[in-house]
Every structure is written in C-alpha cells, then in structure tokens.
Write a protein that holds these residues in place. Structure first.
Motif, short mmCIF file in Angstrom:
data_model
loop_
_atom_site.label_atom_id
_atom_site.label_comp_id
_atom_site.label_asym_id
_atom_site.label_seq_id
_atom_site.Cartn_x
_atom_site.Cartn_y
_atom_site.Cartn_z
N TRP A 64 -0.72 -27.00 31.57
CA TRP A 64 0.13 -26.84 30.39
C TRP A 64 1.57 -26.96 30.84
O TRP A 64 1.88 -26.89 32.03
CB TRP A 64 -0.14 -25.45 29.81
CG TRP A 64 0.33 -25.24 28.41
CD1 TRP A 64 1.25 -24.32 28.01
CD2 TRP A 64 -0.11 -25.90 27.24
NE1 TRP A 64 1.41 -24.38 26.66
CE2 TRP A 64 0.60 -25.36 26.16
CE3 TRP A 64 -1.02 -26.95 27.00
CZ2 TRP A 64 0.43 -25.80 24.85
CZ3 TRP A 64 -1.19 -27.39 25.70
CH2 TRP A 64 -0.47 -26.82 24.63
N GLY A 65 2.44 -27.21 29.91
CA GLY A 65 3.85 -27.23 30.25
C GLY A 65 4.61 -26.55 29.14
O GLY A 65 4.24 -26.69 27.97
N TYR A 88 6.78 -33.23 22.46
CA TYR A 88 5.75 -32.99 21.44
C TYR A 88 6.33 -32.15 20.31
O TYR A 88 6.18 -32.45 19.14
CB TYR A 88 4.57 -32.21 22.02
CG TYR A 88 3.92 -32.83 23.22
CD1 TYR A 88 2.90 -33.76 23.05
CD2 TYR A 88 4.31 -32.46 24.51
CE1 TYR A 88 2.27 -34.31 24.15
CE2 TYR A 88 3.69 -33.01 25.60
CZ TYR A 88 2.68 -33.94 25.43
OH TYR A 88 2.07 -34.47 26.50
N ASP A 89 6.95 -31.03 20.66
CA ASP A 89 7.37 -30.06 19.66
C ASP A 89 8.67 -30.48 18.98
O ASP A 89 8.84 -30.28 17.78
CB ASP A 89 7.57 -28.70 20.31
CG ASP A 89 6.27 -28.22 20.93
OD1 ASP A 89 5.20 -28.64 20.43
OD2 ASP A 89 6.33 -27.44 21.90
N PRO A 112 12.04 -40.18 14.11
CA PRO A 112 13.10 -39.47 14.85
C PRO A 112 12.88 -39.52 16.36
O PRO A 112 13.85 -39.58 17.13
CB PRO A 112 13.00 -38.02 14.36
CG PRO A 112 11.98 -37.99 13.30
CD PRO A 112 11.28 -39.30 13.22
N ARG A 113 11.60 -39.55 16.78
CA ARG A 113 11.30 -39.62 18.21
C ARG A 113 11.88 -40.91 18.77
O ARG A 113 12.54 -40.93 19.81
CB ARG A 113 9.78 -39.59 18.41
CG ARG A 113 9.36 -39.36 19.86
CD ARG A 113 7.85 -39.50 20.02
NE ARG A 113 7.11 -38.63 19.10
CZ ARG A 113 5.82 -38.80 18.82
NH1 ARG A 113 5.15 -39.79 19.36
NH2 ARG A 113 5.22 -38.00 17.99
N GLU A 114 11.66 -42.00 18.04
CA GLU A 114 12.16 -43.30 18.48
C GLU A 114 13.68 -43.31 18.49
O GLU A 114 14.31 -43.82 19.43
CB GLU A 114 11.62 -44.38 17.53
CG GLU A 114 11.87 -45.78 18.01
CD GLU A 114 11.37 -46.80 16.99
OE1 GLU A 114 10.22 -46.66 16.52
OE2 GLU A 114 12.13 -47.72 16.66
N ALA A 150 5.03 -37.98 26.09
CA ALA A 150 5.41 -37.73 27.48
C ALA A 150 6.18 -38.95 27.96
O ALA A 150 5.65 -40.04 28.03
CB ALA A 150 4.17 -37.51 28.34
N ILE A 151 7.47 -38.73 28.24
CA ILE A 151 8.35 -39.88 28.50
C ILE A 151 9.00 -39.74 29.87
O ILE A 151 9.46 -38.67 30.25
CB ILE A 151 9.47 -39.93 27.45
CG1 ILE A 151 8.85 -40.16 26.06
CG2 ILE A 151 10.47 -41.04 27.77
CD1 ILE A 151 9.86 -40.05 24.96
#
Lengths: 109, 875
Positions: free
Chosen positions: B173-174, B535-536, B543-545, B698-699
């Motif tokens: 987990w992270g 993720y969160d 918006p992620r992009e 995960a980038i």
C-alpha cells in the motif's frame, strides 16, 4: 683437595642415567650405586638427586613406577626410557671426548 | 609444547596426589638410609640425625622436587617465548612480512565469515523461525513459479489449511504523509489480523494491532517503522498515542516496530487490512504476500501437499480464474536469504583461497628461514642438543607469529566489516546487523591456529629430519635439495591459486562490461525521474490529464531541461518496471485466463525521445493519439519476435489488457528492445500504450537535462507543488544512480574478489621473490666461480629467469585446471562471457606470469652482478 666431592654441575644427569643402565632402582639405591662405583669419590646429595630425577622424568628420559619394597613399603623405582637410553649414549660420547680433551691438556702441561 | 602445557595443567589438578607421592618417596629414602647407617654400626638416634642432615632438610628437598614438577613447564615455555621474541627481533623484516601476510589471510576470512555468520548462520529474529513459511501462487503454464497471491485466494487458504496454525497476509500500500504543508509518498503494508502474531514480532514502543483495530468504523491506526520514526519524526519517544495525518485523515500511532524489522519488506508503516467486498472475490490480481506458521511437527512438504490439494479443488470451483493455478510453499528463511547464499559462499571460498595462499607463503618463508638456520642447528645437534630443544622454539615461534598475525587479522576484519557495510548490496538482508563479535574473534583465532599449526608441522618435520653429521665440515652451503623443491612447489601453488582468483575476477569484469555495454535501449545519462500516485487527488480523467500537462509544461520550462515525459513505469526502478498485460494477436484463439503476457507501459508521446529509445519501424505516439482517436499501441522488437515473427507487425491488430479487459488496438510502430527489470537477461516482449488513452494513476516523470541532472533536482518539488500541493513525490533519482544500484551486487562481488585476487598475487610474488633470493644466495659461490672463469652475466640471468619461468608455468597450468572447475560457482554472474573466455584467461595468465617474472628479476639481477672475487674471499 678432598677425597670426595660433589658432582660437577651438569654431569649429574649423566651419572643418574648411567646408574640406571643396570636396571630399575629407587632414589636411595641410585645414590648408593654412584657412590659405590666411583669408589666413594663422587657423592650425590639427596637434595640434588631427587629434583634431578623428577626433571629427568618430566623430560621423558626416565619413568617411575611404584613398587612394594622388600620391607613391604611403597617405593618409587626409576628406569630408563628408550629416549633416555639414546640420550645417555650421546652424553657418554660427549663426556668421553671432553675428558680425553681435558686429559690431553693436563698431560701437555 | 601442547604436551607440556597439558601435563602442567594436569600437575596442577593432581597436586595433592603429587605431594603425597613425593612425601612417600622421601620417607622411603630416609628409612633406607637410617637402616643402612644402623647396619654400618651407628646408633639409631645418630643414624636418624645424619640421614636427615644428608637429605638436606626434608622440607627443602620436597619443595625443590615440587618446583621441578610445576615449574619446568612454565619455565621452559617462558624461556622459549623469550628466546623466540629475541630471535624474531633480530630479523624484523621476516617477522613483519609473516605477520602481515597471516593478518591479510585471517582478516579477509574473518570479514567474510562475519558477514556469512550474520546473514546466513544466525537464526532469524523470530520465535521458532523454522516454523515460518511463505505461500506463493504458481501458474506454471506461464512460468510463474513464485507469484503473489490474490486476496480471495488468501482468504480461502486461510480458511481451509490445517497444517498451518496461523496464516496472515500483507497488502502493499502507499499513503501520502502530510505534515507542515508538505506531502510525501510513503510505503506502507496493510496487514491482516494476526500478522504480527504469526511472526511473533514485538513492538519497540507501544503495541501492535489488536482485533478491534480491524472492526469497521474503528479509529484508523498506524504502526511505524523504526527508521521512519527516527528520520521523519525525530525519534519522538512520546509518539505513541499521537495522531499523524496520512492521506486525508488523522491516524492514531499505536506503536513503533524495532529496528530492522523488515517484513514483508522495507517499509515506513503498517496499517490494518480489512478486505473490502471487491477483494473478497478477487482471484485474478496477484499482489498479497502470504505468511504462515506451521503447526508444530508439520514439515514444508506436509504443507505443500495439503495446499496443493486445496489448490486443485479451487481449480474446479473457480475455473475461470484458477485454472492452472498452484501453490508453492517456501520457508521464510529461504525467501529472506536464499538468493544470497551463492554470493556469500563464493566470497567465503575466495577468502579461504587467499588464506591458504598466505599460509603456504608463510610456510615457504619459514622454510627459507629454517634453512638459513640449518648450520646453527647442525652445530647444536652435534654438540648434543636434544632434538626437542631445537624443535620447541620453532613451534613456539610458529605460534607466536600466527597468533600475532591473527590479532592483526581480527583488527583487519573489524575494518573490513565496516567497508562491507558501505559496499554491500543494499538489499543484502541483515547486513546492517552484522558486526564483529566474539564469534568472529574465535574464528580469527581458529584461522590463526590453522596457520600456526601448518608452520609448526613444517618446522617440526624439517628439524627432526635434519642430522648433525658432517655439519661442521660443510662450508657455507645451506639448504637441502628437498627443501628447495618443496619451496618451489609451494610458490607454484600460490601462483596457481592466485591465478584462479584472477581468472574469476576477470570473468566478472568482462561480464560487468558486457552488462554495461549491452544495448539497454534507453539512455541513463542526464536523466532524472520521480514518481507520484494521484488516485485520490484526481479520480476523474480530464483533471488528471490537465495536471500532468501543467506539470510537464513547468518542468520543461526549468533551466537546463531539454525533454520531459511521463510513463506508468520506468526502466531499472524495482517494482515499477511495468505491469503484465494480456496480449492476444488478431487471428489467434486463446483460452480465457491463459492469455500470453507482455510488459505493458502507458507513456506520453515524448517518452521514447526523452529516454532515447529508437523507433525501428512505423511511428512513435503522437499528441493526437488520445481518447478520441483509434486505440493504438507501439511494441518492441522482442514482442515482434514472439508474436509476429513472420508478418510485418505495423498495422496489425492486437487485443491488449492492461489491468483490465483486453481492448483491440492497432500496432503503429516498433521500438528498440529495452532491458527494464534485468540488465543481464534477454529483453522481454513489451507493449506501449498512449497514456492519453490509458491514463494510469501511477505516474513516473522523466526529465532529461542538458547538464547535471542533480542541479535540476532541487527545483522539482516546488514546480510540482506549485501546480498542486496535495500530491506526494517519491523515488526521486537519476537513472545513473538507479543503474549503479542495480549493479551493486555485481560490483560488490567484483570488488571483493578483485581485492582478494590482487592480494593473493602480491603474496605469491613475495613468495617468488623469496625463493629466488634463496636460490641466488645458495648458488652464490658457484656463480662467482663461474663468472671468474668467464661466464657472461646474461647467461646467469637467463638461468634464473628460466627457473622462475618454470615455476610460473607450473603455477599457470595448475591454476587453469583448478579454474576450469572452480569458475562454475560464479557462472550465474557471468553474462555473455564463456567460462573459458580467452581474453579473461589470457589477461590473468599474463598478469600472474608477468608479475612472477618481475619478482624474480631483482634477485636474478643480483646474481648476474655478483662480483667474482668477493664470495671466494668471504669464505
């Protein structure tokens, strides 16, 4: 000079080993043998004899055994080991040469 | 010497008996003497007095005898040691050489032993570690022998297995740790109830988890790693009971684990794991680590048998997910240190070879010295010295030298262990715990005693075979033929063994260069990378992009930055080198659940250019390959070899399932192979997807700079936080640094073997020098005479060179033969290099031969320059 004297330092081992050539013997007997055979010219004090015997045993030249003596007492008998016999040979050889040398010197003077 | 110590010890214990015997003996003497005197006519009183006087005082005689018994041993030993020290002080060069040589061998062996002892031999710090096992899923049809376990499978195993008393699992987990306005990604393990109980691990502070921590609605709790607590929280002793912010909420700190508790792997914290409804039925995704404690009396084989039966019945129950799925039980000990055994045993072997070389060398030096004393010994023998009196000091000398060398070796070992801490593979388990302790000291003493005993045997055999005959007659001739031959064999042996080490080293060097120069398919220079998980923060795609675009734009604007890109995975970075994607080429039929796999990575259009990966065919991704256009993929050459060997892959369709259902996509290009997870293996098939079509959360950002990437690194966090302060950054490193870390185990083995090999060669050359010097000294008269008769110096030089050449040749032949078998132990580290690589072999042979001849040159030159007259005069 006196008729009898104490053993020259260093020859005691030789004397003890030689006297044991005749067979095993206790300390008193060894002193006695040396005295008799030297016609009482060589005296071994017991204070020197016993440390010497024990030292020889430590060096594995003699070994000792407890036996019951004639008078039914515990007595310690010493005898030569094989190493002791060999060492005796070497000591005798050395001693012979030494005394011959000494004799030569005396004769020359 | 041992016999004497022994009888002295015995004498001490039998003191009472001994004194009793002495008393008896003297009393016997006294009585005989008295009887004798009485028989000769003395009165009893008189006889008693005289006898006692003659005995020289009973007490004193008794003391004298007792002293003989006790002190001869002690005295002899003391005298021998004093004699030895005096003699050694007279030849300081010899003494120093021997001590340093033994110190080297013992030091190397002690260092390696200490590491092996700490890593392999000491039991794991758990109660009954032999009962602990790890459980893995296998899928042999795809070569998966040790895969992680899906959560539902774990729950089934836990419920059904009887041979395992308690079973627990951990979910990688992270979480984002927020503090004082900054965010940081930290690794965590979510562990099932009973995880700490299975291992019987106790906390350093506070407590581990309780059953109520796993109930729904309970307060979120964390257990901290010792290192994290020290580093990030300053080791605050009152941390337990406080609250820290992870992700978006407060978490109660319930405890801190002890240092070096690295289960299942290095982490920052632990949290309770409660399977959610999705996880309860998840049988595909493999990510959990499963541990168990066997029932007392059960063996790994028992557990394996039972779990295999369970796995078979699960195959029937869940055919879609579990077809071909088996189970593998591996003891925890094997998992933690199993892979490192060959490395460590190889090192121990090398250290022992070095120790052996040093002992042989010291033996040869010692022989030379004995020969030099030959004359003195002969004279003493002739004068009637007892053999034991000659041998004993030699034995004492051997042990004095060996033990001093051993002490030096132990000290060297202490330094060596520190060096290994710096050098060792970071992931060598338990290395941090390794310290030089009494076991290591005992081991050095043992190594030293072995060295001492070898010397002693050499000396004793030598001295006892010597005779005194003819000694005074022979003039300066020293040494015996046999001794010379023995020394030459010893030197040849040293050359052989050091050659073995050198061959091993050069094979490793060649492999290392091969690995370095192997076409990795990407460049590591001037490249910086860091990762983030969003993720969160960005659940929605748009918006992620936008976030990614904004960050890339700002990074690109930093001074010195030439290229920027993102990818879902990065070469060399462990754990994030790519996910397995199911790939099905058009026109091939595959049973569901048995799809072949390739490494799948979602990348930004500039990814290949930034990493310097060449496009071989077709095209790379374009900014227009987005969610609104046709699904496309780029594959690598290994992919083409495996899945489209006969047809041009560009334009073909392939179904790619990356963490989900397969989506038909068109292959638009082929790029060069890249070695991602392993540099020393064949490249794996890989498939690249446009991130814009598959925006994985995960980038990993990749930044290429014109100059030093470390100059840009400090600017990065600000740049990212300016866009969004909530995201956490992790694993910031240059690719060069990742590469170095990747090569660390190789470097470690290489450097150690290299150091051992170099030391062995030096020691062997000292041996060559010694033997040749000796030979020159022995033949001094002969040479002088020959030179006086007109022999040319070149001729003399040639003779000695030939002699050294023969020694070296013998050593080389023997060394190559030993190496032929010996190098198998490092074959797993060899890459693209044959075990009989001519270059490595040739270079090693040339080095050893060259150095040996060089070492022989100095004494040979001396021989050639012998002034004819001097020697004759001197005698």
């Amino acid at each position: 000079m006196a008729d009898s004297r104490e053993v020259v330092q260093g020859t005691l081992d030789l004397l003890v080993l030689s006297s044991l050539r005749a067979g095993s013997m206790h300390g008193w007997g060894i002193a006695q043998r040396i005295r008799d055979r030297s016609s009482e010219t060589v005296l071994v004090t017991t204070g020197a004899l016993y440390p010497a015997l024990h030292r020889l045993e430590e060096r594995r030249l003699v070994r000792s055994k407890w036996q019951v003596s004639e008078s039914n007492r515990r007595a310690r008998y010493y005898e030569l080991t094989a190493a002791g016999r060999k060492a005796l040979g070497a000591e005798v050889e050395w001693w012979t040469r030494f005394t011959a040398g000494v004799a030569g010197v005396i004769a020359a003077t | 010497m041992f016999r004497r110590l022994w009888s002295a010890t015995l004498a001490l214990f039998r003191r009472r008996q001994l004194e009793h015997d002495i008393d008896d003996e003297l009393r016997d003497h006294l009585e005989r003497d008295i009887a004798f005197r009485i028989a000769r006519g003395a009165s009893p009183a008189e006889a008693r007095r005289l006898a006692a006087a003659d005995l020289g005082g009973l007490e004193r005689t008794r003391d004298d005898v007792r002293d003989v018994r006790f002190l001869t041993h002690v005295d002899d030993l003391r005298r021998d040691v004093r004699f030895t020290l005096r003699r050694l002080a007279r030849s300081p060069a010899y003494t120093a050489l021997v001590i340093v040589t033994i110190g080297l061998g013992v030091g190397a062996s002690t260092t390696v032993f200490t590491v092996i002892d700490g890593v392999l031999l000491k039991p794991l710090p758990f109660r009954s570690p032999g009962e602990l096992v790890t459980l893995w899923q296998t899928r042999t049809t795809e070569g998966m022998r040790r895969d992680d376990v899906p959560p539902a499978t774990f729950l089934d195993w836990q419920e059904r297995a009887r041979t395992i008393a308690t079973m627990a699992a951990a979910d990688p987990w992270g979480v984002t740790f927020r503090r004082d306005g900054s965010s940081e990604h930290v690794n965590a393990w979510r562990v099932s109830d009973g995880f700490f109980a299975v291992l019987d691990a106790r906390p350093w502070l506070g407590r581990t988890f309780r059953p109520e921590d796993f109930l729904p609605g309970s307060t979120p709790v964390v257990l901290l790693d010792h290192g994290f607590w020290q580093r990030r929280l300053g080791g605050d002793p009152r941390i337990v009971g406080r609250s820290l912010t992870f992700d978006d909420g407060p978490h109660l700190v319930v405890g801190v684990m002890p240092p070096n508790f690295e289960m299942p792997e290095r982490t920052n914290l632990w949290q309770p794991w409660v399977p959610d409804s999705a996880q309860r039925v998840e049988r595909f995704a493999t990510y959990m680590k499963v541990f168990g404690r066997m029932r007392p009396g059960a063996s790994v084989a028992d557990v394996q048998a039972e779990l295999s039966t369970i796995a078979r019945s699960m195959e029937g129950e869940f055919p879609r997910s579990n077809r071909g799925v088996g189970v593998s039980i591996v003891s925890l000990e094997d998992v933690i240190i199993g892979g490192r055994r060959p490395l460590l045993w190889t090192l121990l072997g090398a250290a022992l070879v070095l120790l052996f070389v040093t002992v042989v060398n010291v033996g040869a030096l010692h022989l030379t010295r004995l020969d030099r004393q030959h004359r003195e010994t002969s004279v003493r023998l002739a004068l009637g010295a007892r053999r034991s009196a000659i041998v004993r000091p030699l034995l004492v000398e051997a042990f004095v030298l060996a033990l001093t060398g051993g002490a030096l070796g132990a000290a060297a070992g202490a330094v060596g262990v520190r060096v290994l801490h710096v050098l060792g593979p970071v992931d060598l388990p338990r290395l941090v715990d390794v310290t030089l302790d009494w076991r290591a000291v005992v081991m050095s003493a043992l190594f030293a005693l072995v060295a001492g005993a070898s010397l002693a045997i050499v000396s004793a055999r030598r001295a006892s075979s010597q005779t005194h005959e003819g000694a005074p007659g022979t003039r300066g001739m020293t040494g015996s033929r046999r001794g010379t031959r023995l020394r030459r064999v010893a030197v040849g042996l040293q050359l052989a063994l050091s050659l073995v080490l050198l061959i091993g080293t050069s094979l490793l060097v060649r492999s290392f260069l091969q690995v370095l120069s192997a076409d990795r398919g990407y460049r590591t220079e001037n490249t910086l990378s860091f990762s983030t998980w969003i993720y969160d923060e960005y659940p929605a795609v748009a918006p992620r992009e936008q976030f990614v675009r904004n960050v890339l734009e700002r990074l690109r604007a930093l001074p010195g930055v030439t290229h920027v890109a993102i990818g879902s995975a990065l070469p060399l970075a462990d754990q994030i080198t790519g996910e397995d994607a199911d790939v099905v080429m058009e026109g091939t039929a595959v049973v569901a659940g048995e799809e072949p796999q390739a490494r799948g990575i979602a990348v930004w259009p500039s990814y290949f250019e930034t990493l310097g990966t060449a496009v071989r065919q077709g095209r790379a991704f374009l900014p227009s390959d987005d969610a609104g256009s046709e699904r496309v993929v780029v594959v690598n050459e290994a992919f083409v070899r495996r899945f489209s060997p006969d047809r041009d892959p560009v334009g073909r369709m392939v179904s790619v399932g990356l963490m989900g259902r397969g989506i038909p996509s068109r292959i638009v290009g082929v790029v060069a192979d890249t070695r991602h997870a392993r540099l020393d293996g064949p490249p794996e098939p890989g498939v690249y997807l446009p991130w814009l079509q598959r925006p994985i959360e995960a980038i990993t950002f990749i930044v290429r700079t014109a100059g030093d990437p470390d100059a840009v690194a400090p600017l990065v966090p600000r740049t990212v936080f300016d866009v969004d302060p909530r995201v956490a950054l992790d694993r910031m490193a240059t690719l060069d640094a990742l590469l170095a870390q990747h090569l660390r185990e190789r470097t470690f083995l290489l450097v150690l073997l290299g150091v051992f090999g170099a030391l062995a060669v030096v020691v062997a050359c000292v041996g060559v020098f010694g033997v040749m010097s000796q030979a020159v000294t022995e033949r001094r008269r002969e040479i002088a005479v020959r030179m006086a008769l007109g022999a040319a110096p070149q001729r003399i030089l040639g003779e000695f060179a030939r002699e050294a050449g023969w020694m070296a040749a013998g050593g080389v032949i023997a060394g190559v033969l030993v190496a032929a078998g010996g190098t198998t132990v490092i074959s797993r580290y060899l890459y693209n290099v044959a075990r009989f690589d001519p270059l490595a072999l040739g270079a090693s042979i040339a080095t050893v031969t060259g150095l040996a001849l060089l070492a022989a040159l100095v004494p040979s030159l001396r021989a050639a320059r012998t002034p004819p007259a001097s020697v004759i005069h001197r005698d």
